[in-house]
Design an enzyme around this catalytic site. Structure first.
Site, PDB file in Angstrom:
ATOM      1  N   GLU A 154     -42.772  12.531 -21.963  1.00  0.00           N
ATOM      2  CA  GLU A 154     -43.136  13.870 -21.503  1.00  0.00           C
ATOM      3  C   GLU A 154     -42.830  14.050 -20.020  1.00  0.00           C
ATOM      4  O   GLU A 154     -42.509  13.099 -19.308  1.00  0.00           O
ATOM      5  CB  GLU A 154     -44.622  14.124 -21.796  1.00  0.00           C
ATOM      6  CG  GLU A 154     -44.888  14.107 -23.300  1.00  0.00           C
ATOM      7  CD  GLU A 154     -46.268  14.557 -23.690  1.00  0.00           C
ATOM      8  OE1 GLU A 154     -47.156  14.661 -22.810  1.00  0.00           O
ATOM      9  OE2 GLU A 154     -46.459  14.812 -24.896  1.00  0.00           O
ATOM     10  N   GLU A 177     -38.133  10.780 -31.811  1.00  0.00           N
ATOM     11  CA  GLU A 177     -36.997  10.668 -32.723  1.00  0.00           C
ATOM     12  C   GLU A 177     -35.684  10.760 -31.958  1.00  0.00           C
ATOM     13  O   GLU A 177     -34.743  10.008 -32.215  1.00  0.00           O
ATOM     14  CB  GLU A 177     -37.036  11.795 -33.773  1.00  0.00           C
ATOM     15  CG  GLU A 177     -38.232  11.745 -34.700  1.00  0.00           C
ATOM     16  CD  GLU A 177     -39.432  12.522 -34.180  1.00  0.00           C
ATOM     17  OE1 GLU A 177     -39.662  12.560 -32.955  1.00  0.00           O
ATOM     18  OE2 GLU A 177     -40.146  13.086 -35.025  1.00  0.00           O
TER      19      GLU A 177
HETATM   20  N1  THU Z   1     -43.312  14.961 -30.564  1.00  0.00           N
HETATM   21  C1  THU Z   1     -42.436  13.995 -30.959  1.00  0.00           C
HETATM   22  O1  THU Z   1     -42.220  13.001 -30.243  1.00  0.00           O
HETATM   23  N2  THU Z   1     -41.807  14.132 -32.158  1.00  0.00           N
HETATM   24  C2  THU Z   1     -41.979  15.201 -32.984  1.00  0.00           C
HETATM   25  O2  THU Z   1     -41.230  15.354 -33.938  1.00  0.00           O
HETATM   26  C3  THU Z   1     -43.069  16.146 -32.734  1.00  0.00           C
HETATM   27  C4  THU Z   1     -43.593  16.157 -31.341  1.00  0.00           C
HETATM   28  C5  THU Z   1     -43.961  14.824 -29.268  1.00  0.00           C
HETATM   29  C6  THU Z   1     -43.481  15.806 -28.245  1.00  0.00           C
HETATM   30  C7  THU Z   1     -44.661  15.850 -27.308  1.00  0.00           C
HETATM   31  O3  THU Z   1     -44.526  14.782 -26.380  1.00  0.00           O
HETATM   32  C8  THU Z   1     -45.847  15.565 -28.194  1.00  0.00           C
HETATM   33  O4  THU Z   1     -45.340  15.023 -29.403  1.00  0.00           O
HETATM   34  C9  THU Z   1     -46.677  16.779 -28.532  1.00  0.00           C
HETATM   35  O5  THU Z   1     -45.885  17.807 -29.003  1.00  0.00           O
END
Ligand code: THU
Length: 158
Positions: free
Chosen positions: A64, A75
């Site tokens: 993030e 992913e």
């Molecule tokens: N997130 C993922 O890593 N993969 C997904 O397919 C859904 C969301 C993460 C993005 C963000 O850091 C956190 O989950 C909350 O949305």
């Protein structure tokens, strides 16, 4: 006019122990990568493990950023790591997991598109193993049932 239906077939395992060994190993690798998540804003850790046709496994966790739109999903981190190191080896399976709860991870729409690109690139479906800390694990043969009418490179040629 013709009405058509889109069907999605997937397997639901009651827990990770019930998975075939190859899939539980990949899910374990994803779970072990949750520690690599940088997610101080959402506090939602996600990790993925990609298995290539040569047996190599690459992992990734969500990264993030204080500028929220720059956040990278697990992913895409895992797929980019694999493609950067082994650009000519097709991914054959990907396990995705979250730290919280017992609802299996669901790749976001953007990640479905990125997974789909790899499938078209290598003409090779990618088995998806969707898990969580506990509870059901869902297995799909490909991302295509999660992304009907997916956009892909051939469409650009008309
Ligand atoms: N997130 C993922 O890593 N993969 C997904 O397919 C859904 C969301 C993460 C993005 C963000 O850091 C956190 O989950 C909350 O949305």
């Amino acid at each position: 006019m013709e009405e058509k239906q889109i069907e999605t077939t997937y397997l639901v395992y009651p827990d990770a122990n019930a998975l075939p060994a190859q899939y539980s190993k990949l899910l374990d690798r994803a779970k072990a990568s949750l520690k690599d998540s940088w997610s101080p804003y959402s506090e939602y850790k996600v990790a993925a493990a990609v298995e290539l046709a040569n047996g190599q496994i690459f992992t990734g966790a969500n990264q993030e950023n204080a500028a929220y739109p720059l956040c990278l999903c697990a992913e895409r981190v895992a797929l980019a790591a694999a493609a950067s190191k082994c650009p000519n080896i097709p991914p054959i399976a990907m396990a995705i997991t979250t730290e919280k709860g017992d609802s299996p991870a669901a790749p976001c729409g953007a990640c479905r598109q990125v997974i789909s690109e790899q499938e078209f690139r290598f003409d090779q479906p990618i088995t998806l193993i969707l898990g969580a800390q506990r509870g059901n694990v869902m297995v799909l043969d490909s991302v295509q049932p999660l992304l009907p009418f997916s956009f892909h490179g051939a469409l650009l040629k008309g």
